[in-house]
Design a protein around this motif. Structure first.
Motif, PDB file in Angstrom:
ATOM      1  N   ALA A  25       2.180 -16.189   3.576  1.00  0.00           N
ATOM      2  CA  ALA A  25       2.482 -15.257   2.490  1.00  0.00           C
ATOM      3  C   ALA A  25       2.495 -13.815   2.964  1.00  0.00           C
ATOM      4  CB  ALA A  25       1.448 -15.419   1.383  1.00  0.00           C
ATOM      5  N   THR A  26       2.284 -13.580   4.252  1.00  0.00           N
ATOM      6  CA  THR A  26       2.219 -12.191   4.700  1.00  0.00           C
ATOM      7  C   THR A  26       3.606 -11.594   4.801  1.00  0.00           C
ATOM      8  OG1 THR A  26       0.449 -12.985   6.096  1.00  0.00           O
ATOM      9  CG2 THR A  26       1.169 -10.761   6.443  1.00  0.00           C
ATOM     10  N   ARG A  28       5.495  -8.850   6.811  1.00  0.00           N
ATOM     11  CA  ARG A  28       5.228  -8.113   8.036  1.00  0.00           C
ATOM     12  C   ARG A  28       5.848  -6.741   7.943  1.00  0.00           C
ATOM     13  NH1 ARG A  28       7.251  -9.917  12.634  1.00  0.00           N
ATOM     14  NH2 ARG A  28       5.403  -9.276  13.767  1.00  0.00           N
ATOM     15  N   TRP A  29       5.052  -5.831   7.404  1.00  0.00           N
ATOM     16  CA  TRP A  29       5.499  -4.440   7.355  1.00  0.00           C
ATOM     17  C   TRP A  29       5.421  -3.871   8.747  1.00  0.00           C
ATOM     18  CZ3 TRP A  29       4.861   0.800   7.503  1.00  0.00           C
ATOM     19  CH2 TRP A  29       5.591   1.531   6.571  1.00  0.00           C
ATOM     20  N   PRO A  30       6.241  -3.000   9.297  1.00  0.00           N
ATOM     21  CA  PRO A  30       7.423  -2.411   8.658  1.00  0.00           C
ATOM     22  C   PRO A  30       8.724  -3.168   8.859  1.00  0.00           C
ATOM     23  CG  PRO A  30       6.995  -1.329  10.733  1.00  0.00           C
ATOM     24  CD  PRO A  30       5.991  -2.401  10.620  1.00  0.00           C
ATOM     25  N   GLU A  31       8.658  -4.336   9.503  1.00  0.00           N
ATOM     26  CA  GLU A  31       9.939  -5.006   9.663  1.00  0.00           C
ATOM     27  C   GLU A  31      10.430  -5.567   8.334  1.00  0.00           C
ATOM     28  OE1 GLU A  31       7.457  -6.222  11.875  1.00  0.00           O
ATOM     29  OE2 GLU A  31       8.008  -4.955  13.545  1.00  0.00           O
ATOM     30  N   ASP A  35       9.664  -6.310  -2.058  1.00  0.00           N
ATOM     31  CA  ASP A  35      10.529  -5.706  -3.069  1.00  0.00           C
ATOM     32  C   ASP A  35       9.688  -5.347  -4.270  1.00  0.00           C
ATOM     33  OD1 ASP A  35      11.890  -8.786  -4.393  1.00  0.00           O
ATOM     34  OD2 ASP A  35      10.040  -8.352  -3.319  1.00  0.00           O
ATOM     35  N   VAL A  36       9.877  -4.153  -4.731  1.00  0.00           N
ATOM     36  CA  VAL A  36       9.016  -3.573  -5.737  1.00  0.00           C
ATOM     37  C   VAL A  36       9.803  -3.473  -7.032  1.00  0.00           C
ATOM     38  CG1 VAL A  36       7.913  -1.421  -6.330  1.00  0.00           C
ATOM     39  CG2 VAL A  36       7.649  -2.333  -4.076  1.00  0.00           C
ATOM     40  N   ALA A  37       9.102  -3.688  -8.159  1.00  0.00           N
ATOM     41  CA  ALA A  37       9.795  -3.618  -9.447  1.00  0.00           C
ATOM     42  C   ALA A  37      10.361  -2.227  -9.653  1.00  0.00           C
ATOM     43  CB  ALA A  37       8.811  -3.951 -10.560  1.00  0.00           C
ATOM     44  N   PRO A  38      11.486  -2.120 -10.345  1.00  0.00           N
ATOM     45  CA  PRO A  38      12.074  -0.788 -10.544  1.00  0.00           C
ATOM     46  C   PRO A  38      11.170   0.128 -11.344  1.00  0.00           C
ATOM     47  CG  PRO A  38      13.474  -2.520 -11.447  1.00  0.00           C
ATOM     48  CD  PRO A  38      12.315  -3.196 -10.843  1.00  0.00           C
ATOM     49  N   LYS A  39      10.281  -0.455 -12.174  1.00  0.00           N
ATOM     50  CA  LYS A  39       9.453   0.397 -13.000  1.00  0.00           C
ATOM     51  C   LYS A  39       8.222   0.891 -12.258  1.00  0.00           C
ATOM     52  CE  LYS A  39       7.705   0.369 -17.590  1.00  0.00           C
ATOM     53  NZ  LYS A  39       7.415   1.272 -18.289  1.00  0.00           N
ATOM     54  N   PHE A  40       8.038   0.462 -11.017  1.00  0.00           N
ATOM     55  CA  PHE A  40       6.825   0.791 -10.279  1.00  0.00           C
ATOM     56  C   PHE A  40       6.706   2.288 -10.119  1.00  0.00           C
ATOM     57  CE2 PHE A  40       3.279  -0.141  -7.821  1.00  0.00           C
ATOM     58  CZ  PHE A  40       3.308   0.522  -6.625  1.00  0.00           C
ATOM     59  N   ARG A  41       5.575   2.838 -10.539  1.00  0.00           N
ATOM     60  CA  ARG A  41       5.464   4.295 -10.489  1.00  0.00           C
ATOM     61  C   ARG A  41       4.485   4.742  -9.419  1.00  0.00           C
ATOM     62  NH1 ARG A  41       2.346   2.958 -15.345  1.00  0.00           N
ATOM     63  NH2 ARG A  41       0.234   3.515 -14.848  1.00  0.00           N
ATOM     64  N   GLY A  42       4.252   3.896  -8.449  1.00  0.00           N
ATOM     65  CA  GLY A  42       3.324   4.259  -7.406  1.00  0.00           C
ATOM     66  C   GLY A  42       3.986   4.929  -6.218  1.00  0.00           C
ATOM     67  N   CYS A  66      -2.113  16.023 -16.853  1.00  0.00           N
ATOM     68  CA  CYS A  66      -2.874  15.044 -16.061  1.00  0.00           C
ATOM     69  C   CYS A  66      -4.337  15.054 -16.452  1.00  0.00           C
ATOM     70  CB  CYS A  66      -2.748  15.379 -14.576  1.00  0.00           C
ATOM     71  SG  CYS A  66      -3.652  14.228 -13.545  1.00  0.00           S
TER      72      CYS A  66
ATOM     73  N   GLY B 190       4.308  -0.844 -14.549  1.00  0.00           N
ATOM     74  CA  GLY B 190       4.539   0.185 -13.559  1.00  0.00           C
ATOM     75  C   GLY B 190       3.472   0.278 -12.493  1.00  0.00           C
ATOM     76  N   GLN B 191       2.385  -0.452 -12.638  1.00  0.00           N
ATOM     77  CA  GLN B 191       1.350  -0.355 -11.628  1.00  0.00           C
ATOM     78  C   GLN B 191       0.778  -1.727 -11.403  1.00  0.00           C
ATOM     79  OE1 GLN B 191      -0.046   1.081  -9.438  1.00  0.00           O
ATOM     80  NE2 GLN B 191       0.384   3.245  -9.576  1.00  0.00           N
ATOM     81  N   GLU B 210      13.079  -8.063 -15.279  1.00  0.00           N
ATOM     82  CA  GLU B 210      12.284  -8.379 -14.080  1.00  0.00           C
ATOM     83  C   GLU B 210      11.028  -9.146 -14.469  1.00  0.00           C
ATOM     84  OE1 GLU B 210      12.922  -7.019 -10.929  1.00  0.00           O
ATOM     85  OE2 GLU B 210      11.103  -7.781 -10.005  1.00  0.00           O
TER      86      GLU B 210
ATOM     87  N   LEU C  88      -2.999 -18.932   4.958  1.00  0.00           N
ATOM     88  CA  LEU C  88      -1.649 -18.521   4.617  1.00  0.00           C
ATOM     89  C   LEU C  88      -1.388 -17.067   4.982  1.00  0.00           C
ATOM     90  CD1 LEU C  88      -1.078 -20.205   1.184  1.00  0.00           C
ATOM     91  CD2 LEU C  88      -0.245 -20.908   3.378  1.00  0.00           C
TER      92      LEU C  88
END
Lengths: 221, 412, 455
Positions: A25-26, A28-31, A35-42, A66, B190-191, B210, C88
């Motif tokens: 399940a790993t 291998r970053w950076p290769e 894929d991140v959800a479009p709504k991801f705000r991080g 804030c 979003g998080q 999604e 895994l």
């Protein structure tokens, strides 16, 4: 089959053996990148719209809203005259100012070492002058400071740090690595001669050595 | 290290020279002041053969920064004293200084494993103060995401429990499962962890493609995966023998100490906030309340198995939510700056760890006057001392892990 | 002299290092070599020739010590990778191809860490405890036969020596735990003492049946007695003994599920909490050397140490062919050897490069040649290995021994990745209430069977 003692253990081992051959399940970053959800705000990035212009208008609303006061914005004003700063006060307080001053290269009065025992720093200045304010000769500087004062006062170390540019923590760490360097005045007054006399003696040794080896002026290596 | 004849001067706090009066004595667990309560006096007095062992704040498996002072006699734990406060962040005070909208992000990190529930109770309390009616679609989405998070929290508990007992493999399988659910929630909120998703009057974002596709994938495998999870550790003799009979909590003690959630349901008391004090749309949903350990109370194994039972109930609830999802807005219309009427409100939800409640007092301004947080793990940690009489050190971990505390909520 | 001084002054730092080295190599070197060859050499050869056993002993010890470190590296790498695959995930991946150099770098890292003694610790004992642990672990290698004729010393009380020396590890662990001035270490040390002592008895009892069957305590002779087919292996004649030995050896080596001495979810690192730097490295390596030792023991005692599972020669004899043998005598080729060594690599590289070159039109010629050379190396190594396997019996034995040992190492690592750990009272209860009676039962049944069969 559960009446056979140990059968559960064997089945557990079978499970892990099966997992040994399953795809991992790993990612291998950076290769490979997840894929991140479009709504991801991080993502820490400013977004562009479809015409290629930056969406952020620096309206400071995010910094004001804030709740944790962690957004700080800085930039030039619209006429390019001066820096503008907006954000929580502690993000551009004295600490920031001080380090900005330090980065600017101007000397800043640092009375921090005034909290320690005040000592006469003239001897330290002489030693630094002798070594040309070069932090590479730190051991010699420290030894000579110890010879001058009998120990290494904190105020002297802070002064050395300010003058040579080396970090105080590094100087302190260097000093702790050598057993002959003390941070406390010796319990018994040793008969070590004070700074000037000791340096003259050492200079005398050095010149005698040079003469014996036949050097001219200037030492190499 | 002091020179004779000179009075001892304490150096300033920044002085890098460390001066220790007593180089050996500083390592003792006993505090340097005389005991302030009877319990302290009883705890810090050592009999013959006993010693203190400090499972200090830096420890690989105290579920966060928790210091547990054990009084051990050889391998046997005679008494136990948890010391809290290492993760105290002043959340309640921060909430007093924040707008009502900001509180949601302040309160997230309380139980970071299941943050949506931490947002749910304050939001419900404020909705009571503001007399806001939450749209039904928003309620259904809240229940849906909440139950998903409950599943992920219980699956993580399973792995964590195994890790505390020494097995290195199940926690990683748990994290793979949790990763799936958390990615799903990232698609909608979003998080991945501190969601900041609920709003006063609804939720922040609607279901999108999604999220629905990931949810569909997951639901198609959920039941089978759950079966596999059950079979992972239940048959392993070593696990079962480490957990069976350890930390038996009977119903009377649980009720007296105020336990809630899976811990009390594993002692035979069928108390569930969703049925006892119904909120949101739970009255319309069909689910059972599993209990275990009817006679004599529940031990660690019962608590472990009960959480697995709850996962299947949660999957049932998610199924019903998806089928009955109404249309409509997802957030009530509210002004930007909220000034509720002066008053008090209490709201409690069934978090994965128990009853999580907020008592909000507002004084008419735009910041609440007081927000008291009742955290279930705080109560459960006090059970550890009671359950640990005359067990071994290794059982401390088993009992603590089976109660499933999260230090963020305990220390607030 | 002043010319020399001036020249010395003109040299750079690099020069000051290189010039003296050159002087040493070109002037002093030949002188010393000639002196050694003419004066010291013959005398040394006489001395060594007169005591071949001592020479053999020293060579064996050196070989064993040199082998134990790479073995530990390999086992550490295996542990990390195998447990990762079972979880895994991938494990070490970046250092070296597929992370193979990870354990080497870990060893170097352990060397560069600060080596301190905690306040209040007993300095002498603190320093020597890891040494005791490591030494006793490595000393066991003396009697383990790696192949026919490849044994350090064929003691006729080999098994007794093994258990005696191996049992001294607990002294080191106790000393480490006690001298660290740390309650966690103390707990870890005491737990390990209790554990090792509890499991020492079933361990020794489980092989007594084996001793009765084999009639000797010498490990080498036990290994020799398992020649032939795999049915001759002692595991089929002493299955209960093998099982008990397996479990007791896991406990002796402090491996999961019996690894409470280093249970990192309870007492941080047990007896090794206060150790860092190379001292920790010693303890760390000693554990993995121990794993190899118990795998090697399992193989040697129960699974036919160096013997292949099938006896090819007996099959061939039944069919009527003569046993396979190869006489390696390169000198008999004469000038043909020179031609072989010069021509064969080039020819074979070209032959192996051809398919690579022809298969993809975009491949440049040099790339095909490099690949062909690599394939030639691979094929050459395989052929030479096959020749060595057939020609030298110790090579075949060594190969099988290593294969079986590492298979058992895999089983131990597999167990580590699967099981949680048992509690101390469950552990000791298991040893005294179950393993000890089982070992005694095994002993009685074996003895009775021998008497019945003999009569």
């Amino acid at each position: 089959m559960s009446f056979i003692p140990g059968i559960g253990l064997v089945r557990g081992m079978g499970l892990t053996l099966r997992r040994f051959f399953q795809p991992k399940a790993t990612i291998r970053w950076p290769e490979e990148k997840a894929d991140v959800a479009p709504k991801f705000r991080g993502r820490l990035q400013l977004l562009y719209d479809e015409y290629g212009t930056l969406k952020c208008e620096t309206c400071f609303q995010c910094a004001q809203a804030c709740p944790i006061e962690c957004i700080d914005m800085g930039g030039m004003d619209t006429k390019g005259r001066f820096h503008v700063h907006w954000g929580a006060a502690e993000t551009y307080g004295e600490r920031r100012e001080e380090s900005a001053l330090r980065r600017s290269g101007r000397t800043v009065a640092d009375p921090m070492y005034a909290r320690y025992e005040a000592i006469d720093l003239a001897a330290v200045d002489e030693i630094l002058e002798l070594h040309d304010y070069d932090p590479k000769g730190m051991l010699a500087i420290l030894e000579e400071t110890q010879t001058a004062y009998g120990y290494l006062p904190v105020a002297a170390l802070k002064h050395i740090s300010r003058m040579t540019g080396a970090w105080y923590a590094t100087i302190y760490g260097t000093a702790t690595s050598y057993r002959h360097l003390r941070f406390e005045p010796p319990a018994v007054e040793t008969a070590a001669p004070a700074g000037e006399a000791q340096r003259t003696i050492e200079a005398g040794y050095r010149s005698a050595l040079d003469a014996a080896l036949g050097y001219g002026g200037g030492r190499s290596g | 290290m002091t020179t004779p004849g000179k009075p001892h001067q304490h150096p300033s706090a920044d002085d890098p020279r460390i001066m220790l009066d007593d180089q050996i004595g500083q390592f003792e667990a006993v505090p340097p002041y005389p005991p302030r309560t009877e319990r302290e006096a009883e705890f810090y007095s050592l009999r013959d053969g006993e010693m203190f062992l400090n499972m200090g704040p830096q420890h690989p498996s105290t579920h966060g920064v928790l210091r547990v002072v054990l009084k051990i006699n050889g391998e046997q734990v005679v008494d136990l004293d948890p010391v809290l406060g290492y993760l105290h962040r002043g959340v309640e005070k921060l909430c007093e200084n924040s707008d009502y909208h900001h509180i949601i992000s302040q309160v997230d990190p309380l139980e970071y494993v299941s943050s949506l529930f931490m947002e749910w109770a304050p939001v419900m309390a404020f909705e009571k103060l503001l007399d806001v009616e939450v749209p039904r679609r928003a309620e259904y989405i809240r229940v849906l995401t909440g139950e998903l998070l409950r599943v992920s929290s219980h699956v993580l508990f399973q792995g964590w429990m195994a890790l505390d007992l020494g097995g290195l493999a199940p926690i990683l399988y748990s994290f793979i499962e949790r990763d799936e659910i958390v990615e799903m929630l990232a698609a909608i909120t979003g998080q991945r962890m501190l969601f900041n998703y609920f709003r006063i009057g609804g939720v922040n974002g609607d279901l999108n493609h999604e999220f629905m596709s990931r949810l569909g994938d997951w639901m198609s495998r959920a039941a089978k995966q759950h079966e596999a999870n059950i079979g992972l550790l239940n048959e392993n003799e070593i696990f079962v023998r480490r957990m069976r009979g350890i930390g038996r909590l009977d119903a009377a003690t649980a009720l007296r100490m105020g336990a809630s959630g899976p811990n009390i349901r594993a002692s035979g008391v069928p108390f569930d906030v969703r049925r006892a004090h119904p909120y949101s749309v739970y009255p319309e949903l069909e689910f059972d309340i599993p209990t275990r350990g009817g006679n004599g109370g529940g031990d660690s194994l019962d608590r472990y198995l009960l959480r697995l039972d709850e996962v299947s109930q949660s999957i049932r609830i998610i199924d019903q939510c998806l089928h009955n999802m109404p249309d409509g807005p997802i957030m009530a219309r509210l002004p930007r700056l909220l000034r509720p009427r002066p008053g008090r409100a209490w709201a409690a939800v069934e978090a994965p760890r128990g009853l999580y409640g907020t008592y909000a007092i507002s004084d008419g301004t735009d910041q609440p006057f007081r927000m008291k947080i009742h955290d279930p793990s705080f109560v459960h940690l006090q059970l550890v001392g009671l359950l640990m009489k005359n067990n071994l050190i290794a059982d401390t971990m088993a009992v603590m892990a089976s109660l499933d505390p999260v230090m963020g909520g305990i220390d607030k | 002299m002043t010319t020399l001084n001036r020249a010395w002054g003109h040299l750079t730092l690099t020069g000051k290092v290189v010039i003296p080295l050159l002087f040493l190599a070109l002037v002093v070197g030949p002188i010393v070599t000639i002196f050694l060859a003419t004066v010291v050499g013959p005398w040394l050869a006489d001395v060594l020739g007169a005591n071949p056993e001592i020479v053999r002993f020293v060579v064996a010890i050196t070989g064993v010590l040199l082998f134990s470190i790479p073995a530990a590296f390999i086992i550490i790498y295996m542990e990390l990778k195998v447990i990762a695959f079972m979880n895994l995930r991938i494990g070490p991946d970046r250092v070296g191809p597929k992370g193979a150099l990870h354990s080497v770098v870990a060893g170097l890292k352990v060397l560069t860490k600060e080596d301190f003694t905690p306040t209040g610790a007993d300095r002498l004992v603190f320093t020597w405890a890891p040494v005791i642990v490591f030494l006793t672990a490595v000393m066991v290698f003396l009697v383990i036969p790696f192949g026919p004729g490849l044994v350090g010393q064929d003691l006729n009380i080999g098994l007794l020596y093994l258990f005696a020396v191996g049992g001294m590890t607990v002294v080191g662990l106790l000393l480490a735990g006690w001298s660290s001035f740390n309650k966690y270490s103390l707990l870890g040390g005491l737990r390990s003492a209790a554990q090792v002592i509890s499991y020492e008895i079933p361990l020794t009892l489980s092989v007594v049946g084996l001793i009765l069957l084999a009639g000797t305590m010498s490990v080498y002779k036990i290994a020799e007695a398992q020649q032939g087919w795999f049915t001759d292996w002692y595991v089929f004649r002493q299955p209960l003994g093998a099982l008990i030995f397996f479990i007791a050896a896991t406990a002796e080596a402090n491996r999961t599920p019996f690894d409470l001495t280093e249970a990192d979810s309870e007492i941080v690192a047990g007896f090794a909490t206060e150790y860092s730097g190379m001292r920790f490295g010693f303890l760390f390596f000693a554990e993995y050397v121990n794993v190899f030792i118990i795998s090697a023991l399992m193989t040697t005692l129960f699974f036919g140490a160096w013997n292949a599972p099938i006896d090819i020669n007996s099959i061939l004899a039944r069919v009527g062919l003569s046993p396979v043998s190869v006489s390696l005598d390169p000198g008999s080729l004469g000038i043909g050897l020179l031609i072989l060594l010069l021509v064969a690599p080039v020819l074979l590289t070209l032959i192996f490069a051809a398919p690579f070159y022809l298969s993809r039109s975009s491949r440049p010629a040099w790339q095909a040649l490099v690949l062909g050379f690599l394939v030639f190396n691979l094929v050459g190594v395989m052929l030479l290995g096959l020749l060595a396997y057939i020609g030298w019996p110790w090579m075949a034995g060594l190969t099988w021994f290593m294969l079986k040992s590492f298979l058992f190492v895999y089983v131990f690592v597999w167990m580590r990745g699967t099981f949680p750990r048992v509690r101390i009272d469950q552990l000791m209860g298991f040893a005294w209430k179950w393993l000890l009676p089982a070992a005694l039962l095994n002993l009685f049944v074996t003895a009775a069977a021998i008497i019945i069969v003999k009569s």
